[in-house]
Structures are given as C-alpha cells and as structure tokens.
Scaffold this active site. Structure first.
Site, PDB file in Angstrom:
ATOM      1  N   HIS A   1      56.761  21.985  -0.388  1.00 17.27           N
ATOM      2  CA  HIS A   1      56.343  22.914   0.651  1.00 17.27           C
ATOM      3  C   HIS A   1      54.847  23.214   0.624  1.00 17.27           C
ATOM      4  CE1 HIS A   1      60.602  23.349   1.180  1.00 17.27           C
ATOM      5  NE2 HIS A   1      60.744  23.793  -0.055  1.00 17.27           N
TER       6      HIS A   1
ATOM      7  N   ILE B   1      56.821  20.556   4.253  1.00 21.53           N
ATOM      8  CA  ILE B   1      57.779  21.128   5.201  1.00 21.53           C
ATOM      9  C   ILE B   1      58.060  22.588   4.876  1.00 21.53           C
ATOM     10  CG2 ILE B   1      58.823  18.880   5.641  1.00 21.53           C
ATOM     11  CD1 ILE B   1      61.183  19.748   3.868  1.00 21.53           C
TER      12      ILE B   1
ATOM     13  N   ASP C   1      60.247  30.348  -4.421  1.00 19.87           N
ATOM     14  CA  ASP C   1      60.546  28.908  -4.415  1.00 19.87           C
ATOM     15  C   ASP C   1      59.235  28.141  -4.383  1.00 19.87           C
ATOM     16  OD1 ASP C   1      61.312  26.307  -4.023  1.00 19.87           O
ATOM     17  OD2 ASP C   1      62.784  26.754  -2.474  1.00 19.87           O
TER      18      ASP C   1
ATOM     19  N   GLY D   1      63.944  25.558   4.112  1.00 18.25           N
ATOM     20  CA  GLY D   1      65.098  25.768   4.963  1.00 18.25           C
ATOM     21  C   GLY D   1      65.446  27.235   5.103  1.00 18.25           C
TER      22      GLY D   1
END
Length: 283
Positions: free
Chosen positions: A190, A205, A185, A208
């Site tokens: 990110h 961040i 990903d 998830g």
C-alpha cells in the site's frame, strides 16, 4: 504445510487484549476523509463508524492476520499465499465506545475447498466488561492450499435485479493509502511502488478495508443522517483493487432492512455480494 482442517476447526479460541483511544478513532476517520464533519473529527460529540472495529487495537494487523501471514492451530500459511477475500462486521451495541479495552477471541469457523485454493474463515468475537461489542468474520483466500476434498462452501449471493435505487460516487485521494496504513496495516503493498510492481500492480493499492470503510461512511452520510449507530452490519466480498486517487462508484439496491450493494472503479469490480443492515431509529 497442508491445512489440518480438523485441528483448525476444533482448536480453542485464541484470545488477545485490545485497547484503543479517542485519538485512534479520530485518525481512522481522517484516513477515510472525514472532512469537517465534527461527529468524525472532534472529540466533544464524537461518534464511531462501525468499521473502526476492524482496526481497534490494530485488529487486522495483529499476529494472526494476513498482514503477517496466518499462524493458528492447524494452519501455517505465508503472506505471499494470502488474500483478504471478504469481511463482515456486526455490531452488538447501539454505539462503539470512543475509547476502551476489550478481549478478542478468534477461532477458525470454516475451511472451504475451492480446488486451487482454500478459503479460511476467521471469526472474532469481541467483548468488554459490559458484554459483547462486535463480531467480525474475515474470509481469507489461501492460494495453493485447496484440493483436500473439503466442502467448497456456499455460492455467492445473486446479483440484485434491476437498476440500483441509488448510486454514489466517492472520490479517493492520492495519499489515502498512506494515511490509512497508520491505522496499523503497514503492508508495503500500500506504499512501495517497487513492492506493488513485484506483486503485479501498476501502483500501490488502497487497503480493501479502506474501500470497505468508505462504503460504510457513504451509507451513514447519505442515508442515515450522519448517525453511525444506525449502521449495524456490513458485509462484502473483495473483488478488485482501488488505486488511490480513483473514484469509487457505489450502487445500492434498497431493501427492507438496509441495502444490497456493489462498488466499482470504472468497469473494475471492487466490492461484490455486499449488503448493509441498518436501523430506522435516530442516534
């Protein structure tokens, strides 16, 4: 364009071939902070965390994932409108293979009308030559796609009552998102501070699914004697972000077949409406 619910729900499965190697498993474990635990970091006695299923063959970053927008029959939604809202993975084998090939069949199994948004539920059934391996269910929040008069879906699971029976603190590292993105990903949210700021965050961040994987690993390490095969299902709703370097606090309520759980960073909820189903047997 608006979601064509009938077309989405009645479309035949979209299939894709998956392939993964021992190296992919080792990298996944390292990206979650495997430390010196040899069952995660050495191929001789390697065991596979069940949440690896979600990146096997770059699963969540394939062409039908939120990392690139969502394009399936009846649905064509751009990346900026999508949020990964929830995830469930259920294992159908005692162990995941450390390397292998499989076929993934993907269908939209529900479209919920939340008013200002739609929740699109994608179900992935994965099998190899020996039969079913795992099922994963991804809930995607599609902003601006609601209001079509559909079923709003079921309410969230009630918060467990009383104090948790266990509390675990799991530290993340400042480079964790940079490591985890190597599983497939590559969303710049990110990694890129400017992209993250444009999206409304103070810093890049953590994925998830990285938080989700950290919870899985914590349960295996603390309650299942380090045997990933005893974690058979994990489900959660993604409620908020983790900034790499923060500490994830996991509150668990013991149940007959596993745990109800929540995870937070300080006062900020990260995973809610979550559960883990475990077995009591050995590896």
């Amino acid at each position: 364009m608006p979601i064509d619910v009938d077309k989405a729900l009645n479309a035949p499965p979209h299939t894709r071939q998956l392939a993964w190697t021992t190296r992919d498993v080792l990298l996944y474990h390292l990206s979650l902070g495997s430390g010196t635990a040899l069952q995660y970091g050495y191929e001789r006695d390697l065991e596979v965390l069940p949440t690896f299923a979600l990146v096997a063959g770059q699963g969540i970053s394939a062409g039908d994932s939120p990392a690139e927008g969502l394009t399936l029959p009846g649905v064509d939604v751009e990346l900026a409108r999508l949020l990964h809202a929830g995830q469930v993975v259920t294992l159908h084998r005692d162990r995941l293979p450390t390397s292998g090939t499989a076929e993934r069949a993907t269908r939209i199994t529900d479209v919920q009308d939340k008013g200002k948004a739609a929740v699109i539920v994608l179900t992935h059934e994965v099998a190899d030559a020996d039969g079913p391996l795992w099922t994963s269910t991804m809930s995607i929040w599609a902003r601006g796609e609601g209001g079509f008069g559909g079923d709003p879906g079921s309410a969230a699971n009630p918060k467990p009552e009383g104090d948790p029976t266990h509390v675990l603190d799991v530290a993340t590292t400042p480079d964790q998102a940079l490591l985890y993105r190597l599983n497939g990903d590559l969303n710049p949210l990110h990694a890129d501070p400017e992209f993250a700021a444009a999206a409304g965050f103070d810093a890049p961040i953590l994925h998830g699914l990285a938080s989700y994987g950290l919870v899985a690993k914590a349960i295996v390490d603390h309650f299942l004697d380090g045997h990933p095969a005893r974690l058979r299902e994990l489900g959660a709703r993604f409620a908020g972000p983790v900034i790499p370097g923060e500490t994830l606090r996991i509150s668990l309520w013991q149940q007959e077949d596993g745990f109800s759980l929540r995870a937070a960073c300080g006062d900020r909820a990260v995973l809610t409406d979550a559960w883990a189903r475990t077995t009591s047997g050995g590896a």
